[in-house]
Design an enzyme around this catalytic site. Structure first.
Site, short mmCIF file in Angstrom:
data_model
loop_
_atom_site.label_atom_id
_atom_site.label_comp_id
_atom_site.label_asym_id
_atom_site.label_seq_id
_atom_site.Cartn_x
_atom_site.Cartn_y
_atom_site.Cartn_z
CE LYS A 206 -11.79 -7.21 -72.27
NZ LYS A 206 -11.01 -8.61 -72.96
N GLY B 215 -18.98 -13.51 -67.18
CA GLY B 215 -17.66 -13.76 -67.04
C GLY B 215 -17.54 -14.53 -65.03
CB SER B 216 -14.96 -15.05 -62.81
OG SER B 216 -14.07 -13.49 -62.87
CB THR B 217 -18.62 -14.37 -58.85
OG1 THR B 217 -19.60 -15.82 -59.86
CG2 THR B 217 -18.94 -13.48 -58.33
NE ARG B 218 -10.33 -12.79 -59.42
CZ ARG B 218 -9.55 -12.77 -58.97
NH1 ARG B 218 -8.13 -12.86 -57.81
NH2 ARG B 218 -8.62 -13.22 -60.27
CB THR B 219 -13.65 -10.51 -63.57
OG1 THR B 219 -12.66 -11.53 -63.86
CG2 THR B 219 -13.44 -9.29 -65.01
N GLY B 220 -16.65 -10.19 -62.62
CA GLY B 220 -18.12 -9.02 -62.39
C GLY B 220 -17.91 -8.04 -61.36
CD GLU C 175 -24.78 -16.13 -68.07
OE1 GLU C 175 -23.75 -16.41 -66.46
OE2 GLU C 175 -24.36 -16.50 -68.97
CB CYS D 236 -22.27 -19.66 -67.25
SG CYS D 236 -22.70 -19.76 -68.04
CD GLU E 33 -18.11 -21.36 -62.79
OE1 GLU E 33 -17.60 -20.14 -62.73
OE2 GLU E 33 -18.74 -20.89 -63.19
#
Ligand code: TXE
Length: 492
Positions: free
Chosen positions: A185, A238-243, A261, A296, A395
């Protein structure tokens, strides 16, 4: 006018999902897709539902089971992947325009970097297809212990918008080389170039269903992909939160490995002994302004010895004057827009917060007013940023550099170590011992010495420590992460 200029309205968009070797248009809600250069809506993609994700995963599972992608001689798989890379190169002018039109990548960079990097990355991973093996284990001699490397089946990938083709190719190519099928996606903000990449893969001979693209938003299509029980392994950038959300979703449908990542807040440490301050200033500058800081591994924290800090900042202020912001379809543009107006507002909010807390903006510190409607932000250098300020800790993902100074090596390395991020770090010094101590000490997935930023040395893995991620993209490690191991003990 340059020879690279193009008309954004003239770019044909590959619409819909790409499932089982063909474009699929659905009656799902349409997501408007905006160009960051001028905020205009230039296309729509379907917001893939859980049903569409299921259709793609089922197609991938079927293709994995019924095609010979995993079972054919690995050298044949390598040949197909190399042919795919050649088609990417041959399609470069059109593919670069498709990448540039709706992303933050100026056409000059898309042509010189994104497309060739994508092709070379595919070639790099293709070479692993017939060079991967298992082990013969030490057992009694009347038995044979085998450790057999096997693909997972279907790999689910979720890609970001900052380098749509390159970041995605680092997920897709190692998974395919290892014999897996892939459902990816793209970001809903940069959805089109991956469909073209999938079409080229089909043309090269990747069997239908082995490489699928599902469009849609993260919280719908992305979540449905991460938690689909038919996925054997999940890989995300992507972002740490979404990860963290992706990891949770992946676990809830039965435990499965995840490669993440994630974000970073990477330091660039400059000692007073650097011989060429001009060169260092250029490197530090490029590391926070490239792609307008939406990288990143962006080097967003300058940690400079007191003796060099002022001079570096002055030189960078000069370099900023030479940048040419502009639409991504203008061949002379050298400074990127921010991906979206909300993201530019977020960058501005973090900068404003720092200024309110007493920081000084040596340059920049505001939206770029000269360009109407586009989401551009001025290259910004902040000094005297108070500890605990978000701009220093979080970030930013914009062209923003904070400056801190130090007296000695111990203080420099203590400042460089971020409590929660550890993606990359740069160290500039003429002292080899000091450089190597820093390499050992810094808790980051990559440490660059007397340089900064990724190169075409794909053999060097990339990935984070701490909240910056789990596992690696690139390198042998990226291929191995797409394989699981079966043990067999044969008595004879
Ligand atoms: O990222 P998200 P966003 C960082 C950067 C940036 C911030 C926000 O700091 O400011 O993230 O950007 C999909 N389940 N990076 O919001 O949300 C989403 O559709 C499954 C760092 O764009 O991480 C997209 O395809 N998927 C970075 C992808 O995740 C979900 C690159 C990335 O989006 C999802 C990009 C969910 N619940 C942003 N929610 C890097 N490491 O290079 C969203 N997605």
């Amino acid at each position: 006018m340059t020879a690279l200029d193009f008309d954004p309205a003239g770019v044909a968009l590959p619409l819909g999902h790409y499932i089982d070797g063909a474009r699929v248009e659905t009656a799902e809600d349409a997501i408007p897709v905006r160009r960051p250069s001028d905020s205009a809506v230039y296309g729509h993609v379907p917001d893939g539902s859980a049903d569409t994700v299921d259709r793609a995963v089922s197609a991938a599972a079927r293709a994995f089971a019924r095609s010979d992608w995993a079972s054919r001689p690995p050298r044949d798989r390598a040949r197909v992947l190399r042919r795919w890379a050649d088609l990417v190169d041959a399609d470069a002018p059109a593919l670069a325009r498709l990448e540039a039109v709706g992303s933050t990548r100026p056409i000059k960079d898309a042509l010189a970097w994104d497309v060739p990097f994508t092709a070379e990355g595919i070639r790099f991973f293709a070479e692993f297809a017939d060079k991967l093996g298992g082990e013969v284990a030490a057992t009694r001699t009347d038995q044979l212990g085998l450790v057999i490397a096997e693909p997972y089946g279907v790999v689910g990938a979720i890609a970001p918008w900052n380098f749509p083709l390159v970041m995605a190719s680092w997920k897709i190519a190692p998974a395919l080389a290892a014999g897996n099928a892939v459902v990816i996606k793209p970001s809903e903000m940069t959805p089109f170039s991956l469909v073209r990449l999938a079409e080229l893969a089909s043309q090269a001979g990747v069997p239908p269903g082995i490489f699928n693209v599902v469009q849609g938003q993260g919280r719908t299509a992305g979540d449905a992909l991460a938690r689909h029980p038919g996925i054997g392994k999940v890989t995300f950038t992507g972002s740490t939160r979404t990860g963290i959300a992706v990891m949770r979703a992946a676990a809830e449908s039965g435990p499965k490995p995840v490669t993440l990542e994630l974000g970073g807040k990477s330091p660039q440490v400059v000692f007073g002994d650097v011989p060429d301050r001009d060169a260092v200033a250029r490197t530090v500058f490029g590391a926070f302004t490239g792609n307008a800081g939406q990288v990143c591994v962006a080097g967003s924290r300058l940690i400079a010895h007191r003796s060099v800090a002022d001079e570096l900042v002055e030189r960078m202020a000069e370099l900023a004057k030479a940048l040419k912001p502009g639409p991504t379809w203008d061949g002379s543009t050298t400074f990127s827009p921010i991906i979206s107006t909300p993201q530019a507002d977020r960058v501005d909010g973090l900068v404003r917060g720092a200024l309110r807390a007493g920081a000084e903006a040596v340059i920049g510190g505001r939206r770029l007013a000269a360009i109407q409607d586009g989401a551009f932000y001025e290259p910004t250098i902040l000094r005297n940023v108070a500890p605990g300020t978000e701009a220093l800790d979080e970030e930013v993902f914009g062209p923003v550099l904070t400056v801190q100074t130090f007296e000695d090596e111990e203080e420099a390395l203590a400042l460089a170590d971020h409590p929660s991020y550890g993606l990359a770090a740069g160290v500039h010094t003429a002292d080899l011992g000091r450089a190597m101590r820093a390499v050992r000490r810094l808790k980051a997935g990559t440490v660059w010495v007397n340089r900064y930023g990724r190169t075409a040395d794909f053999v060097i893995p990339t990935g984070g420590y701490k909240g910056s991620g789990i596992g690696k993209d690139l390198g042998r490690q990226a291929v191995e992460a797409n394989l699981r191991h079966k043990s067999a003990l044969v008595a004879f």
